[in-house]
Structure formats: structure tokens, C-alpha cells
Scaffold this motif. Structure first.
Motif, short mmCIF file in Angstrom:
data_model
loop_
_atom_site.label_atom_id
_atom_site.label_comp_id
_atom_site.label_asym_id
_atom_site.label_seq_id
_atom_site.Cartn_x
_atom_site.Cartn_y
_atom_site.Cartn_z
N ILE A 168 0.83 -1.21 0.00
CA ILE A 168 0.00 0.00 0.00
C ILE A 168 0.87 1.26 0.00
N PHE A 169 1.96 1.24 0.78
CA PHE A 169 2.82 2.42 0.83
C PHE A 169 3.54 2.67 -0.49
N ILE A 170 3.72 1.64 -1.30
CA ILE A 170 4.32 1.83 -2.62
C ILE A 170 3.27 2.18 -3.66
N SER A 171 2.17 1.44 -3.66
CA SER A 171 1.19 1.56 -4.74
C SER A 171 0.34 2.83 -4.66
N VAL A 172 -0.03 3.25 -3.45
CA VAL A 172 -0.89 4.44 -3.34
C VAL A 172 -0.19 5.69 -3.86
N PRO A 173 1.05 6.00 -3.42
CA PRO A 173 1.72 7.18 -4.01
C PRO A 173 1.98 7.02 -5.50
N ALA A 174 2.42 5.83 -5.93
CA ALA A 174 2.74 5.63 -7.35
C ALA A 174 1.50 5.78 -8.21
N GLY A 175 0.41 5.12 -7.84
CA GLY A 175 -0.82 5.20 -8.63
C GLY A 175 -1.45 6.57 -8.59
N THR A 176 -1.41 7.21 -7.42
CA THR A 176 -2.03 8.54 -7.29
C THR A 176 -1.27 9.58 -8.10
N ILE A 177 0.03 9.63 -7.94
CA ILE A 177 0.84 10.62 -8.67
C ILE A 177 0.78 10.36 -10.17
N SER A 178 0.84 9.10 -10.57
CA SER A 178 0.78 8.77 -11.99
C SER A 178 -0.53 9.22 -12.61
N GLY A 179 -1.64 8.92 -11.93
CA GLY A 179 -2.93 9.29 -12.48
C GLY A 179 -3.20 10.78 -12.42
N TYR A 180 -2.72 11.46 -11.38
CA TYR A 180 -3.02 12.89 -11.23
C TYR A 180 -2.14 13.75 -12.13
N VAL A 181 -0.85 13.42 -12.19
CA VAL A 181 0.08 14.23 -12.98
C VAL A 181 -0.08 13.94 -14.47
N GLY A 182 -0.15 12.65 -14.82
CA GLY A 182 -0.30 12.27 -16.23
C GLY A 182 0.97 12.54 -17.03
N GLY A 183 0.82 12.61 -18.34
CA GLY A 183 1.94 12.96 -19.22
C GLY A 183 3.04 11.93 -19.21
N ARG A 184 4.29 12.43 -19.30
CA ARG A 184 5.45 11.54 -19.41
C ARG A 184 5.61 10.69 -18.17
N LEU A 185 5.40 11.27 -16.98
CA LEU A 185 5.54 10.51 -15.73
C LEU A 185 4.58 9.33 -15.72
N ASP A 186 3.34 9.57 -16.13
CA ASP A 186 2.35 8.51 -16.19
C ASP A 186 2.79 7.40 -17.15
N ASN A 187 3.33 7.78 -18.29
CA ASN A 187 3.79 6.80 -19.26
C ASN A 187 4.93 5.94 -18.72
N ILE A 188 5.87 6.59 -18.01
CA ILE A 188 7.00 5.85 -17.45
C ILE A 188 6.53 4.85 -16.40
N VAL A 189 5.67 5.32 -15.48
CA VAL A 189 5.16 4.44 -14.42
C VAL A 189 4.37 3.28 -15.01
N MET A 190 3.54 3.56 -15.99
CA MET A 190 2.71 2.51 -16.58
C MET A 190 3.54 1.51 -17.36
N ARG A 191 4.60 1.96 -18.01
CA ARG A 191 5.46 1.00 -18.72
C ARG A 191 6.17 0.07 -17.74
N ILE A 192 6.60 0.61 -16.60
CA ILE A 192 7.21 -0.23 -15.56
C ILE A 192 6.20 -1.26 -15.06
N ILE A 193 4.98 -0.80 -14.83
CA ILE A 193 3.92 -1.70 -14.36
C ILE A 193 3.62 -2.77 -15.40
N ASP A 194 3.55 -2.37 -16.67
CA ASP A 194 3.27 -3.33 -17.75
C ASP A 194 4.35 -4.40 -17.83
N ILE A 195 5.61 -3.99 -17.66
CA ILE A 195 6.72 -4.96 -17.70
C ILE A 195 6.60 -5.96 -16.56
N LEU A 196 6.32 -5.46 -15.35
CA LEU A 196 6.21 -6.35 -14.19
C LEU A 196 4.98 -7.25 -14.30
#
Length: 290
Positions: free
Chosen positions: A101-129
């Protein structure tokens, strides 16, 4: 993992508690969990013997008045080891869930709220895992780190957070387009206040439901890795390790594997019943089943 959609508004929590209180199966699950947690807390007072005390004169003893569930191959009381194993299995699963929870809540929240390049980077890492089976990847990581309960916790936390982060990101993307978020932005509210006051309260409830549903899976994963020799190490009483200890004596003394297996099944069933009840209570229209 499935997408979750929850309603908002005053009285949501109270109505959810009311619906949960009417769900008999959820209450059964909650009751079992409370009893098991109490057993873990009061283990020193409930265990009839020292869980690590070896008595070769009593090895592979059948259930009796002195040893209600019998003894293992080293003459250790199975009931005492099951009771103390409750502490190990539940506390390990809770710690892993806290890390997730301490990893996923900040990562998911920031990724979804900020969007753009940061969102793409986070989502590609998630897709790989997510491209690798989670338990297999955890097995590889735990094998590289070496045997030990701490390494199992690190391995599971490292791979389990991605599913949560993806769901949280989806909920943040939905919530941030709501009218009350747009109104807060128009009033000049800072991004941090919008996240902590408006977005996170709408995200945490479904995360709690998801975490409850996932507790059973985590306990199974921890027990499975311990069964393979990567988790709890002797003489620590842990249910998966107890299954592994009893495997060579499955025909001569089946109770060595029977009782730890029943304990795991009971706990997993209880968390699944409670999680299903929480899901139905927070989402009576069934939108989270889609």
C-alpha cells in the motif's frame, strides 16, 4: 484484477456498515479473523507446550490428551506450533500488505493525477512487471536474495504492488474529472490539498476492500514460498514450513500436513468471506464486479 467503482456522498460509510452487518457470511469471516488474531496475540497463554522444544521420545505421536493434535518428526507439539504460527503468518502478510500500500498508493495517485510523461514511465514499468506471473517473479527474487522470511516479504512487496497501482491510477483518473475537483481547482486549491482532501479519501475505501480480498492470496503465497524452503527457517513455527516438514511423513503421519493445511484454508476462507462482504457493502449496485 478488476476495476472498482464506489459511490460518494454523505452517509456512504454508515450505509456500508449497515449492509455489512446484514451479511451473515461476511460476519462469519470477520468472527473467524477476530478469533484467529486473538489466538495469535495470546499464544503464550494458549499453547500447551513450547513450540520449538524437541522431544525425540514423542516424535510422530498421534493426537492425545497431552498433545491434542499430535507431534511432528522432532516430537514438537503441533497445536503449539499452529498457535504460534498464527503470529508469523498473519503478521508477515500484514507487513507485506503495508509495504504494498505504501508503494502503490503514491505511485498510482501521482501517476494518475500528474499524467503525461511521468504517467507513461510508471505505466510501462507496471506493464513490464505484469508481463510475468507475480508468484513466479517473487520466487525468482526470493531465490536470488536467499532463504528467509524478510527476503520473502521483500520479494512479494516488489511484485505485488503493481496491480494495486494500476487500479489506483484508474480511480484517480476518474475522480480528478469530477465536478468537485474542478471546483477546487477553480478556487485555487493547491495540488497537494486536492490529492489529500479530495482524491485519496475516494481511493482508500476500495483499496481497503482490495487489500482484504488479497490477504488470503498473500497468506497462500507466503506459505507456498515457505513450503519451498525460501520463507521461514527452522525452528520458526510457520504454517507453510510445517507443511514442508510433514511432507516426508505424509503416509505414516498425515496429521503433520492436515492441520497446517486446514489452518491456511480457514484463514484464507475467512478473509475471502469478509472481502466479498466489504465489496458488496461499499458497492451494492455491483459495479465493481464488472
Amino acid at each position: 484484477m478488476k476495476s472498482f467503482t464506489f459511490g460518494t456522498g454523505e452517509g456512504l460509510l454508515m450505509s456500508a456498515i449497515y449492509r455489512l452487518a446484514r451479511d451473515k457470511m461476511a460476519l462469519v469471516g470477520l468472527g473467524i479473523i477476530i478469533v484467529i488474531v486473538a489466538v495469535g496475540i495470546f499464544a503464550p497463554y494458549l499453547a500447551p507446550h513450547d513450540p520449538v522444544q524437541v522431544d525425540l521420545g514423542q516424535k510422530l505421536a498421534r493426537p492425545s490428551a497431552e498433545y491434542p493434535l499430535g507431534t511432528d518428526h522432532l516430537g514438537r507439539c503441533i497445536l503449539s506450533r499452529l498457535i504460534y504460527g498464527t503470529r508469523v503468518s498473519l503478521s508477515t502478510a500484514m507487513l507485506v500488505l503495508t509495504v504494498i500500500i505504501f508503494i502503490s498508493v503514491p505511485a498510482g495517485t501521482i501517476s494518475g493525477y500528474v499524467g503525461g510523461r511521468l504517467d507513461n514511465i510508471v505505466m510501462r514499468i507496471i506493464d513490464i512487471l505484469l508481463a510475468f506471473p507475480g508468484l513466479v517473479l517473487a520466487l525468482v527474487i526470493a531465490g536470488m536474495l536467499g532463504p528467509g522470511l524478510l527476503n520473502v516479504m521483500i520479494a512479494l512487496g516488489a511484485v505485488w504492488w503493481v496491480g494495486y497501482a494500476r487500479i489506483i491510477r484508474g480511480m484517480v483518473l476518474s475522480v480528478k474529472e469530477k465536478e468537485f475537483i474542478l471546483a477546487a481547482r477553480s478556487c485555487g486549491t493547491s495540488h497537494s490539498k486536492i490529492i489529500f482532501r479530495h482524491i485519496l479519501p475516494n481511493v482508500l475505501s476500495p483499496v481497503i476492500v482490495l487489500a482484504t480480498l488479497d490477504m488470503g492470496s498473500l497468506i497462500l503465497a507466503i506459505s507456498g514460498l515457505s513450503f519451498l524452503g525460501l520463507g521461514a527457517q527452522p525452528p520458526m513455527p510457520e504454517w507453510g514450513a510445517m507443511l514442508n516438514d510433514g511432507r516426508p511423513y505424509m503416509q505414516a503421519a498425515p496429521h503433520l500436513m492436515l492441520f497446517p493445511g486446514l489452518a491456511i484454508m480457514l484463514v484464507v476462507l475467512a478473509f475471502n468471506l469478509l472481502g466479498d462482504g466489504l465489496r458488496d457493502a461499499f458497492d451494492p449496485k455491483g459495479t465493481m464486479r464488472g
